[in-house]
Design an enzyme around this catalytic site. Structure first.
Site, PDB file in Angstrom:
ATOM      1  N   GLU A 116      39.689  36.295  54.257  1.00 17.89           N
ATOM      2  CA  GLU A 116      38.194  35.357  54.088  1.00 17.89           C
ATOM      3  C   GLU A 116      37.904  34.535  55.403  1.00 17.89           C
ATOM      4  O   GLU A 116      37.200  34.815  56.260  1.00 17.89           O
ATOM      5  CB  GLU A 116      36.785  36.359  53.128  1.00 17.89           C
ATOM      6  CG  GLU A 116      35.835  36.591  53.888  1.00 17.89           C
ATOM      7  CD  GLU A 116      34.572  36.872  52.064  1.00 17.89           C
ATOM      8  OE1 GLU A 116      35.702  36.177  50.709  1.00 17.89           O
ATOM      9  OE2 GLU A 116      33.461  37.111  51.871  1.00 17.89           O
ATOM     10  N   ASP A 135      25.584  33.318  54.331  1.00 14.27           N
ATOM     11  CA  ASP A 135      24.351  33.820  52.829  1.00 14.27           C
ATOM     12  C   ASP A 135      24.032  32.129  52.829  1.00 14.27           C
ATOM     13  O   ASP A 135      23.050  31.898  52.163  1.00 14.27           O
ATOM     14  CB  ASP A 135      25.483  34.374  51.766  1.00 14.27           C
ATOM     15  CG  ASP A 135      26.037  35.624  52.705  1.00 14.27           C
ATOM     16  OD1 ASP A 135      26.292  36.039  53.297  1.00 14.27           O
ATOM     17  OD2 ASP A 135      26.619  36.823  51.368  1.00 14.27           O
TER      18      ASP A 135
HETATM   19  C1  GLC Z   1      29.119  37.674  53.263  1.00 12.58           C
HETATM   20  C2  GLC Z   1      29.489  37.495  54.761  1.00 12.58           C
HETATM   21  C3  GLC Z   1      28.251  38.108  55.398  1.00 12.58           C
HETATM   22  C4  GLC Z   1      29.806  39.037  55.618  1.00 12.58           C
HETATM   23  C5  GLC Z   1      29.893  40.154  53.977  1.00 12.58           C
HETATM   24  C6  GLC Z   1      31.133  40.990  54.016  1.00 12.58           C
HETATM   25  O1  GLC Z   1      27.911  38.777  52.646  1.00 12.58           O
HETATM   26  O2  GLC Z   1      28.264  35.703  54.590  1.00 12.58           O
HETATM   27  O3  GLC Z   1      28.824  37.499  56.384  1.00 12.58           O
HETATM   28  O4  GLC Z   1      29.404  40.358  56.521  1.00 12.58           O
HETATM   29  O5  GLC Z   1      30.346  38.958  53.345  1.00 12.58           O
HETATM   30  O6  GLC Z   1      32.195  40.796  54.757  1.00 12.58           O
END
Ligand code: GLC
Length: 430
Positions: A397, A173
């Site tokens: 995460e 992101d």
């Molecule tokens: C965030 C991450 C993305 C992922 C999502 C759900 O947006 O950057 O890569 O898929 O979270 O985990």
């Protein structure tokens, strides 16, 4: 470095399986409850290789549910809103894809952009784990996966590499790869909104408010054009060729070609796409930083950003001496595998999401590719780093590459999946 063979992996394996079951909403998993309450595209594909270590049928169901949201034009959305949830923003009403040009008869609510296409590669791994059970499942998914890649090649590959229309499409992101293109957006008219992510996670581990305003502006931009790919390609200020999309796509095409052979399907179209990307990927090579990078298609500028997405070149079946050299330098500056951004770079922030932290899924793809390319020492190190991080810091995460601080959400699906499929010393897959 501590040797992971002395780990008591039984309880960790059990915890990883518990997390997958915990996040299983019946046919699909959420990345983690609270922060991400829906089905995400590439998260689900990773969930599948985790499930495949103990329940192959459930692994296929995960992929089948993902592709059940495919639009008529082949696009597989990055979020599928199976149920309503106020804890996430922007929800289905903001995306408003019901009139989307490519959606066709699809009735599931979804976002209007996609995500790195790892599904075909990971479906191939699930198939290889049990070809007898998998053949019919692979055969049924195969045309959908081909259609997904046809859409990518038609809607996102005009530069030869694969580009993104929104930072969320890259799955990274707030990576510095998009900084120039994001700075070119003046987010006027976005209106008032309430972020939900910072209600779940410390704001210093998340994108900034300036980033968020632009994320929402870009969603409104796509929605105002009914998610028409051609209009967005022609008019959007944000169009960046991306190593994550390009390398995962190239790898998936190679795996799809293997699937074609196994199923006795024709593969000429797939081979053509592979040739296009093999040539196009060279447009992402920045001789100045000696790495593959995001490139702003509106200006032609490289981002100057050495990242873990660049390190997916080996996953894509590519190799070059200079990239190996860059990798070794970056690994020497990280204590836990491949950081999302070079710790020596000016934008480095060890806890802020894709501007420094390490991510288990990226370590997995990078190391798998390196092992295949004969970079065994680097691959082993990254695997041991990842195992050590998870064993000591939990199924977070992402993590600081400096001191291993766990960051973002906890009990994370793809971290658990990558543990089971690869990082755990008990992992069968190598
Ligand atoms: C965030 C991450 C993305 C992922 C999502 C759900 O947006 O950057 O890569 O898929 O979270 O985990």
């Amino acid at each position: 470095m501590k040797d992971m063979t002395d780990l008591n992996t039984g309880p960790l394996d059990e915890e990883a399986r518990r997390i997958l079951r915990l996040n299983d909403k019946g046919g699909y998993t959420v990345p983690t409850a609270g922060l991400y309450p829906y089905q995400w595209n590439w998260d689900s594909a990773f969930a599948a290789i985790g499930f495949a270590t103990f329940d192959t049928d459930r692994a296929w169901v995960e992929l089948e549910t993902l592709f059940s949201a495919q639009w008529d034009n082949g696009m597989v959305p990055h979020i599928i809103f199976h149920v309503d949830d106020d804890g996430y923003f922007p929800g289905p009403d903001v995306w408003s894809t019901s009139n989307a040009v490519g959606r066709g008869a699809q009735r599931l609510k979804s976002s209007g952009v996609s995500q790195p296409p790892v599904a075909a590669s990971l479906a191939w791994k699930v198939y290889e784990s049990d070809p007898e059970l998998g053949e019919a499942r692979l055969r049924a998914l195969y045309p959908k996966m081909v259609a997904f890649h046809r859409w990518i090649m038609e809607a996102r590959a005009e530069s030869g590499a694969v580009c993104i229309t929104h930072p969320w499409e890259a799955g990274r992101d707030n990576a510095p790869d998009w900084d120039e293109a994001m700075a070119g957006i003046d987010p006027v008219g976005v209106g008032a909104y309430t972020r939900r992510d910072t209600g779940h996670v410390d704001a210093k581990m998340r994108p900034t408010q300036a980033d968020y305003d632009r994320y929402i502006w870009l969603v409104q931009f796509g929605r105002d054009r009914d998610w028409d790919d051609a209009k967005i390609a022609a008019e959007s200020p944000f169009r960046v060729a991306d190593p994550t999309m390009t390398f995962t796509c190239l790898r998936s095409l190679r795996d799809l070609a293997q699937a074609a052979d196994a199923l006795a399907e024709p593969r000429a179209e797939i081979d053509g796409w592979i040739a296009t990307l093999e040539a196009g990927v060279e447009t992402l090579w920045n001789p100045e930083t000696q790495s593959y990078e995001g490139r702003n298609l509106r200006t032609g500028n490289f981002s100057g950003s050495v990242s873990n997405a660049g390190a997916l070149c080996w996953w894509a079946g590519l190799d070059r001496e200079e990239a190996r050299h860059t990798l070794d330098q970056v690994l020497a500056r990280s204590n836990y595998g491949v950081p999302s951004y070079d710790p020596a770079g000016p934008a480095f922030d060890h806890l802020r999401y894709w501007r420094g932290p390490v991510w288990a899924i990226m370590n997995y793809m990078a190391a798998k590719g390196m092992a295949e390319a004969g970079l065994g020492a680097q691959a082993d190190r990254i695997r041991r780093d990842t195992a050590r991080l998870i064993a000591e810091r939990g199924f977070a995460e992402y993590f600081s590459p400096v001191d291993g601080t766990p960051a973002g959400g906890g009990t994370f699906t793809w971290t658990a999946a990558v543990w089971l499929a690869w990082a755990s010393p008990s992992a069968q897959e190598n």
